[in-house]
Design a protein around this motif. Structure first.
Motif, PDB file in Angstrom:
ATOM      1  N   LYS A 155      -0.487   4.122  -3.916  1.00 29.68           N
ATOM      2  CA  LYS A 155      -0.624   2.692  -3.641  1.00 29.68           C
ATOM      3  C   LYS A 155       0.386   2.239  -2.596  1.00 29.68           C
ATOM      4  O   LYS A 155       0.069   1.417  -1.719  1.00 29.68           O
ATOM      5  CB  LYS A 155      -0.452   1.895  -4.935  1.00 29.68           C
ATOM      6  CG  LYS A 155      -1.616   2.055  -5.907  1.00 29.68           C
ATOM      7  CD  LYS A 155      -1.402   1.223  -7.164  1.00 29.68           C
ATOM      8  CE  LYS A 155      -2.598   1.351  -8.102  1.00 29.68           C
ATOM      9  NZ  LYS A 155      -2.407   0.557  -9.354  1.00 29.68           N
ATOM     10  N   LEU A 158      -0.869   3.385   0.761  1.00 26.60           N
ATOM     11  CA  LEU A 158      -1.972   2.543   1.212  1.00 26.60           C
ATOM     12  C   LEU A 158      -1.456   1.201   1.720  1.00 26.60           C
ATOM     13  O   LEU A 158      -1.935   0.677   2.734  1.00 26.60           O
ATOM     14  CB  LEU A 158      -2.979   2.322   0.079  1.00 26.60           C
ATOM     15  CG  LEU A 158      -3.836   3.525  -0.307  1.00 26.60           C
ATOM     16  CD1 LEU A 158      -4.708   3.186  -1.519  1.00 26.60           C
ATOM     17  CD2 LEU A 158      -4.726   3.954   0.863  1.00 26.60           C
ATOM     18  N   ALA A 159      -0.472   0.647   1.001  1.00 24.16           N
ATOM     19  CA  ALA A 159       0.111  -0.621   1.428  1.00 24.16           C
ATOM     20  C   ALA A 159       0.816  -0.461   2.775  1.00 24.16           C
ATOM     21  O   ALA A 159       0.731  -1.342   3.649  1.00 24.16           O
ATOM     22  CB  ALA A 159       1.082  -1.141   0.369  1.00 24.16           C
ATOM     23  N   ARG A 160       1.523   0.665   2.927  1.00 21.00           N
ATOM     24  CA  ARG A 160       2.208   0.915   4.203  1.00 21.00           C
ATOM     25  C   ARG A 160       1.209   1.053   5.347  1.00 21.00           C
ATOM     26  O   ARG A 160       1.405   0.509   6.432  1.00 21.00           O
ATOM     27  CB  ARG A 160       3.050   2.178   4.095  1.00 21.00           C
ATOM     28  CG  ARG A 160       3.936   2.446   5.311  1.00 21.00           C
ATOM     29  CD  ARG A 160       4.479   3.855   5.296  1.00 21.00           C
ATOM     30  NE  ARG A 160       3.429   4.830   5.480  1.00 21.00           N
ATOM     31  CZ  ARG A 160       2.884   5.116   6.671  1.00 21.00           C
ATOM     32  NH1 ARG A 160       3.287   4.490   7.759  1.00 21.00           N
ATOM     33  NH2 ARG A 160       1.912   6.005   6.750  1.00 21.00           N
ATOM     34  N   MET A 161       0.120   1.757   5.079  1.00 22.50           N
ATOM     35  CA  MET A 161      -0.906   1.935   6.107  1.00 22.50           C
ATOM     36  C   MET A 161      -1.569   0.610   6.446  1.00 22.50           C
ATOM     37  O   MET A 161      -1.857   0.319   7.614  1.00 22.50           O
ATOM     38  CB  MET A 161      -1.944   2.959   5.636  1.00 22.50           C
ATOM     39  CG  MET A 161      -1.407   4.369   5.508  1.00 22.50           C
ATOM     40  SD  MET A 161      -2.600   5.527   4.775  1.00 22.50           S
ATOM     41  CE  MET A 161      -3.922   5.459   6.006  1.00 22.50           C
ATOM     42  N   GLU A 162      -1.801  -0.178   5.406  1.00 27.53           N
ATOM     43  CA  GLU A 162      -2.385  -1.500   5.641  1.00 27.53           C
ATOM     44  C   GLU A 162      -1.441  -2.369   6.455  1.00 27.53           C
ATOM     45  O   GLU A 162      -1.854  -3.094   7.375  1.00 27.53           O
ATOM     46  CB  GLU A 162      -2.703  -2.165   4.297  1.00 27.53           C
ATOM     47  CG  GLU A 162      -3.371  -3.535   4.415  1.00 27.53           C
ATOM     48  CD  GLU A 162      -4.747  -3.463   5.058  1.00 27.53           C
ATOM     49  OE1 GLU A 162      -5.178  -4.498   5.599  1.00 27.53           O
ATOM     50  OE2 GLU A 162      -5.385  -2.395   5.025  1.00 27.53           O
ATOM     51  N   GLU A 163      -0.147  -2.274   6.121  1.00 30.38           N
ATOM     52  CA  GLU A 163       0.866  -3.012   6.872  1.00 30.38           C
ATOM     53  C   GLU A 163       0.880  -2.552   8.327  1.00 30.38           C
ATOM     54  O   GLU A 163       0.976  -3.357   9.254  1.00 30.38           O
ATOM     55  CB  GLU A 163       2.235  -2.772   6.235  1.00 30.38           C
ATOM     56  CG  GLU A 163       3.380  -3.541   6.870  1.00 30.38           C
ATOM     57  CD  GLU A 163       3.436  -4.990   6.424  1.00 30.38           C
ATOM     58  OE1 GLU A 163       4.251  -5.727   6.997  1.00 30.38           O
ATOM     59  OE2 GLU A 163       2.680  -5.389   5.523  1.00 30.38           O
ATOM     60  N   GLN A 164       0.766  -1.243   8.512  1.00 28.90           N
ATOM     61  CA  GLN A 164       0.765  -0.684   9.860  1.00 28.90           C
ATOM     62  C   GLN A 164      -0.459  -1.152  10.636  1.00 28.90           C
ATOM     63  O   GLN A 164      -0.373  -1.414  11.845  1.00 28.90           O
ATOM     64  CB  GLN A 164       0.776   0.856   9.785  1.00 28.90           C
ATOM     65  CG  GLN A 164       1.069   1.550  11.102  1.00 28.90           C
ATOM     66  CD  GLN A 164       2.514   1.430  11.522  1.00 28.90           C
ATOM     67  OE1 GLN A 164       3.348   1.022  10.729  1.00 28.90           O
ATOM     68  NE2 GLN A 164       2.793   1.766  12.762  1.00 28.90           N
ATOM     69  N   ARG A 165      -1.579  -1.267   9.953  1.00 32.47           N
ATOM     70  CA  ARG A 165      -2.805  -1.689  10.625  1.00 32.47           C
ATOM     71  C   ARG A 165      -2.771  -3.145  11.040  1.00 32.47           C
ATOM     72  O   ARG A 165      -3.517  -3.571  11.902  1.00 32.47           O
ATOM     73  CB  ARG A 165      -4.009  -1.443   9.706  1.00 32.47           C
ATOM     74  CG  ARG A 165      -4.438   0.016   9.638  1.00 32.47           C
ATOM     75  CD  ARG A 165      -5.830   0.128   9.057  1.00 32.47           C
ATOM     76  NE  ARG A 165      -5.839  -0.257   7.654  1.00 32.47           N
ATOM     77  CZ  ARG A 165      -5.739   0.618   6.656  1.00 32.47           C
ATOM     78  NH1 ARG A 165      -5.594   1.900   6.915  1.00 32.47           N
ATOM     79  NH2 ARG A 165      -5.775   0.216   5.415  1.00 32.47           N
ATOM     80  N   ARG A 166      -1.938  -3.946  10.402  1.00 35.57           N
ATOM     81  CA  ARG A 166      -1.909  -5.375  10.699  1.00 35.57           C
ATOM     82  C   ARG A 166      -1.007  -5.722  11.887  1.00 35.57           C
ATOM     83  O   ARG A 166      -0.351  -6.759  11.908  1.00 35.57           O
ATOM     84  CB  ARG A 166      -1.487  -6.156   9.459  1.00 35.57           C
ATOM     85  CG  ARG A 166      -2.579  -6.179   8.390  1.00 35.57           C
ATOM     86  CD  ARG A 166      -2.204  -7.061   7.221  1.00 35.57           C
ATOM     87  NE  ARG A 166      -3.281  -7.120   6.234  1.00 35.57           N
ATOM     88  CZ  ARG A 166      -4.299  -7.977   6.284  1.00 35.57           C
ATOM     89  NH1 ARG A 166      -4.375  -8.851   7.269  1.00 35.57           N
ATOM     90  NH2 ARG A 166      -5.232  -7.976   5.361  1.00 35.57           N
ATOM     91  N   SER A 179      -5.087 -11.849   9.620  1.00 30.37           N
ATOM     92  CA  SER A 179      -6.490 -11.516   9.404  1.00 30.37           C
ATOM     93  C   SER A 179      -7.195 -11.425  10.749  1.00 30.37           C
ATOM     94  O   SER A 179      -6.649 -11.817  11.785  1.00 30.37           O
ATOM     95  CB  SER A 179      -7.172 -12.574   8.521  1.00 30.37           C
ATOM     96  OG  SER A 179      -7.105 -13.846   9.149  1.00 30.37           O
TER      97      SER A 179
END
Length: 269
Positions: A155, A158-166, A179
């Motif tokens: 988790k 995934l949060a780090r990757m999501e952070e990276q994607r933003r 968003s």
């Protein structure tokens, strides 16, 4: 009287001689039949040995290979026979870590899973960070985690990757966004509408000003539109509703060139 009767008639010595001969023949025959060609692998060396021994420990002793208490011996056949390969696995020190606890063990097992099972670990409740089939090496560290820890790590990743994607790369550098939405974009000039060039929020219209539906994008929101750049939602329009956005251009040629198209609109932090 036949030959054998004549021989035995010579008395006890002849009978003893015959028995000794038969015994010697039997021993020689059995000896040649039991000679075995063995391969021994130990300490990085391969030895080839011819032996009559049937016990692996005696074969190793004959070859001058010493086996320590924690070492393990494996064979390619169930019993010592011609062509058997005997391998000596030397025990090494391994550290097993779980949480803040460390346990040092000496083992001759060949992979991580076997070492853990040897020392009583239930691999349904804990698992090594490296694979169970990973080969054992001297002074190796085996770190154990629980399924709950693995799920927490997953988790977090995934949060780090999501952070990276933003993050989005812009002409002003890398920017973080909240968003992204796909909107229908059109272009307008500062002189369009009333012609005064003043937006709904009171600022002067120009490049970097976007007209939006405030129910979708609140006025004052910073935006990034690839192919246009950074903008501020600072204007409205009677025809701008829902997922529509109107981007202010500096001149007529730019407005015509832009036309009407679907764009990605990033809402910046």
């Amino acid at each position: 009287m036949n030959v054998l009767q004549k021989w035995f008639s010579h008395g006890r010595d002849a009978r003893v001689l015959l028995c000794v001969g038969i015994l010697i023949a039997a021993v020689l025959t059995a000896g040649f039949a039991s000679v075995k060609h063995i391969t021994i692998i130990a300490d990085g060396k391969t030895r080839h040995l011819t032996t009559t021994y049937v016990r692996p420990d005696r074969v190793l002793q004959e070859a001058g290979v010493h086996v320590n208490e924690k070492d393990e011996v494996t064979m390619t056949t169930k019993h010592v026979e011609d062509g058997t390969e005997i391998r000596v696995h030397r025990a090494v020190l391994v550290t097993i870590e779980q949480g803040d606890k460390a346990r040092i063990v000496r083992t001759a097992k060949q992979n991580v899973g076997d070492v853990l099972r040897q020392h009583g670990y239930d691999l349904t409740k804990v698992m090594p960070v490296v694979g169970e089939e990973t080969p054992i090496t001297q002074d190796m560290n085996i770190r154990l985690v629980t399924p709950e820890e693995i799920e927490a790590q997953r988790k977090a990743e995934l949060a780090r990757m999501e952070e990276q994607r933003r993050y989005i790369d812009t002409s002003r550098g890398r920017m973080r966004y909240k968003s992204m939405m796909v909107m229908e974009a059109s272009a307008y000039l500062p002189t369009d509408g009333g012609g005064a060039g003043i937006t709904a929020t009171g600022v002067r219209a120009g490049h970097g000003i976007a007209a939006v539906d405030p129910d979708v994008i609140p006025l004052g929101t910073r935006l990034y539109i690839p192919g246009y750049g950074v903008a501020v939602a600072a204007d409205t329009g009677g025809m701008i509703e829902g997922d529509m956005i109107d981007l202010c251009m500096e001149d007529y040629g730019s407005a015509i060139e832009f036309g009407r198209r679907d764009v990605k609109v990033y809402v910046l932090d």
